[in-house]
Design a protein around this motif. Structure first.
Motif, PDB file in Angstrom:
ATOM      1  N   TRP A   1     -38.739 -39.241  69.691  1.00  0.00           N
ATOM      2  CA  TRP A   1     -37.928 -38.197  70.313  1.00  0.00           C
ATOM      3  C   TRP A   1     -36.645 -38.805  70.862  1.00  0.00           C
ATOM      4  CZ3 TRP A   1     -43.093 -38.324  72.838  1.00  0.00           C
ATOM      5  CH2 TRP A   1     -44.038 -37.660  72.056  1.00  0.00           C
ATOM      6  N   ALA A   2     -35.561 -38.075  70.710  1.00  0.00           N
ATOM      7  CA  ALA A   2     -34.267 -38.584  71.150  1.00  0.00           C
ATOM      8  C   ALA A   2     -34.253 -38.817  72.661  1.00  0.00           C
ATOM      9  CB  ALA A   2     -33.168 -37.600  70.756  1.00  0.00           C
ATOM     10  N   ASN A   3     -34.824 -37.887  73.434  1.00  0.00           N
ATOM     11  CA  ASN A   3     -34.884 -38.037  74.889  1.00  0.00           C
ATOM     12  C   ASN A   3     -36.337 -37.979  75.356  1.00  0.00           C
ATOM     13  OD1 ASN A   3     -31.975 -38.129  75.524  1.00  0.00           O
ATOM     14  ND2 ASN A   3     -31.966 -36.077  74.615  1.00  0.00           N
ATOM     15  N   ARG A   4     -36.772 -36.782  75.624  1.00  0.00           N
ATOM     16  CA  ARG A   4     -38.151 -36.576  76.060  1.00  0.00           C
ATOM     17  C   ARG A   4     -38.799 -35.504  75.192  1.00  0.00           C
ATOM     18  NH1 ARG A   4     -40.519 -40.382  79.424  1.00  0.00           N
ATOM     19  NH2 ARG A   4     -38.854 -41.319  80.686  1.00  0.00           N
ATOM     20  N   HIS A   5     -40.134 -35.511  75.163  1.00  0.00           N
ATOM     21  CA  HIS A   5     -40.854 -34.507  74.381  1.00  0.00           C
ATOM     22  C   HIS A   5     -40.630 -33.138  75.005  1.00  0.00           C
ATOM     23  CE1 HIS A   5     -44.791 -32.878  72.561  1.00  0.00           C
ATOM     24  NE2 HIS A   5     -43.946 -33.093  71.571  1.00  0.00           N
ATOM     25  N   THR A   6     -40.281 -32.166  74.169  1.00  0.00           N
ATOM     26  CA  THR A   6     -39.855 -30.860  74.686  1.00  0.00           C
ATOM     27  C   THR A   6     -40.939 -29.791  74.650  1.00  0.00           C
ATOM     28  OG1 THR A   6     -38.983 -30.378  72.477  1.00  0.00           O
ATOM     29  CG2 THR A   6     -37.426 -31.239  74.114  1.00  0.00           C
ATOM     30  N   GLY A   7     -42.140 -30.158  74.280  1.00  0.00           N
ATOM     31  CA  GLY A   7     -43.205 -29.157  74.224  1.00  0.00           C
ATOM     32  C   GLY A   7     -44.565 -29.761  74.517  1.00  0.00           C
ATOM     33  N   GLN A   8     -45.583 -29.001  74.184  1.00  0.00           N
ATOM     34  CA  GLN A   8     -46.967 -29.449  74.310  1.00  0.00           C
ATOM     35  C   GLN A   8     -47.576 -29.491  72.921  1.00  0.00           C
ATOM     36  OE1 GLN A   8     -49.116 -30.452  77.025  1.00  0.00           O
ATOM     37  NE2 GLN A   8     -50.201 -31.058  75.179  1.00  0.00           N
TER      38      GLN A   8
END
Length: 352
Positions: free
Chosen positions: A241-248
């Motif tokens: 991931w470019a930054n942080r994981h955006t989901g679950q």
């Protein structure tokens, strides 16, 4: 010279056309244009096998529990039979002791002779009556015990036979279950192969209309999949991931039916990019939910969906290391507006 200069251009155009045709799914491979869903195809087969595997597993587990209960009943009856036999042995010993006592006290003489020889005939008669009553009671107890032993032996035999029959049936169910699961696993990877081809072409195959289960949800919101293990969570870090994981993420096998978490409208169906095959829904409260890395879709853009409706099948398309569903809750339809989906669902009564 004009002809020789135009010929390479014509060849290039033909090659481009052939490349486009090769990238598109062939009609014989179950492809169809968006908006013209079909109940046939590998996606429908996977959904059918998924349901059959679930039903076979449920039957097998129910049979296994029944067999364990029957086996426990057989063991209980076996213990009861052992206890009854020990009591019988004790009563026979008592009867033997009474007979020995009679013999030692002159039991071989007639009762009339005992009365003549006795110092107190009346007392002797009272003792004899007590002895008769004791013998009668013991005989009745032995008779009852023998009947109980025979009944327990019959019950034990029936319980053992029922357990063996259940064991045989469960072995057959296990074989059936394994056969369905093998077929399902093969079909799952065929489905994923079609998904990968769609992502590579950047063109979705269109909705495969799945037969919806009979379940009617009484709640307005549900989890996006029925059975799962939670994996990567919102905000977690990782090299992918470019930054942080955006989901679950929900770890589920390929082909697992994916459900709309609530009523809404399909605002996006796309194939390609990091999310692979994805669906985005807009809900009445203005929020959006995204379902990504799918293997197939069961809705088209513009469709209305209800809570729990099957909208697609999970997979591992796009930037994915293994089969799972990536689920997001968003303020807008686009990425970058995600909120933590776990508390978002919890506020709507869905506990993961």
């Amino acid at each position: 010279m004009r002809l020789t200069r135009r010929h390479p251009l014509l060849v290039a155009v033909l090659l481009c056309a052939l490349a486009v045709l090769a990238a598109r799914p062939a009609d014989g491979d179950g492809a169809h244009a968006p908006g013209h869903g079909s109940a046939s195809g590998i996606g429908a087969e996977v959904a059918r096998l998924y349901e059959e595997a679930a039903a076979a597993t449920e039957r097998y587990e129910a049979g296994r529990r029944e067999a364990e209960e029957q086996r426990a009943e057989a063991r209980r009856l076996e213990k009861e039979l052992d206890r009854e036999r020990r009591e019988m042995s004790g009563m026979y010993e008592d009867l033997g002791r009474i007979a020995s006592s009679q013999y030692r006290s002159g039991g071989g003489l007639p009762l009339t002779a005992h009365m003549i020889l006795a110092d107190d005939p009346e007392e002797m008669m009272r003792g004899q009556r007590a002895l008769w009553q004791a013998e009668l009671s013991l005989d009745k107890a032995i008779e009852r015990s023998e009947r109980a032993e025979a009944r327990l032996a019959r019950d034990e035999a029936r319980a053992a036979a029922a357990w063996k029959a259940l064991q045989k049936r469960n072995a057959e169910l296990a074989t059936l279950k394994e056969d369905i699961e093998r077929k399902l696993e093969t079909a799952r990877w065929r489905l994923q192969g079609q998904a990968d081809a769609s992502v590579a072409a950047g063109s979705c195959r269109g909705a495969v209309r799945l037969d919806q289960p009979e379940t009617r949800f009484t709640t307005s919101w549900v989890a996006p999949v029925e059975t799962y293990q939670l994996s990567a969570s919102y905000g977690s870090g990782g090299a992918r991931w470019a930054n942080r994981h955006t989901g679950q993420d929900f770890a589920v096998p390929i082909g697992t039916p994916v459900r709309a978490v609530g009523a809404g409208r399909v605002v996006k169906v796309s194939c390609g990019g990091a999310f692979g095959i994805e669906i985005v829904l807009r809900h009445a409260d203005g929020y959006h939910t995204q379902y990504a890395h799918l293997a197939a879709v069961a809705v088209d853009q513009g469709d209305r969906v209800s809570p729990g409706q099957w909208i697609g099948q999970s997979g591992t398309s796009g930037n994915s290391t293994g089969p799972h569903l990536h689920f997001e809750a968003r303020v807008t339809p686009e990425m970058g507006s995600a909120v933590d989906p776990v508390p978002w669902l919890a506020r709507r009564g869905v506990s993961l």
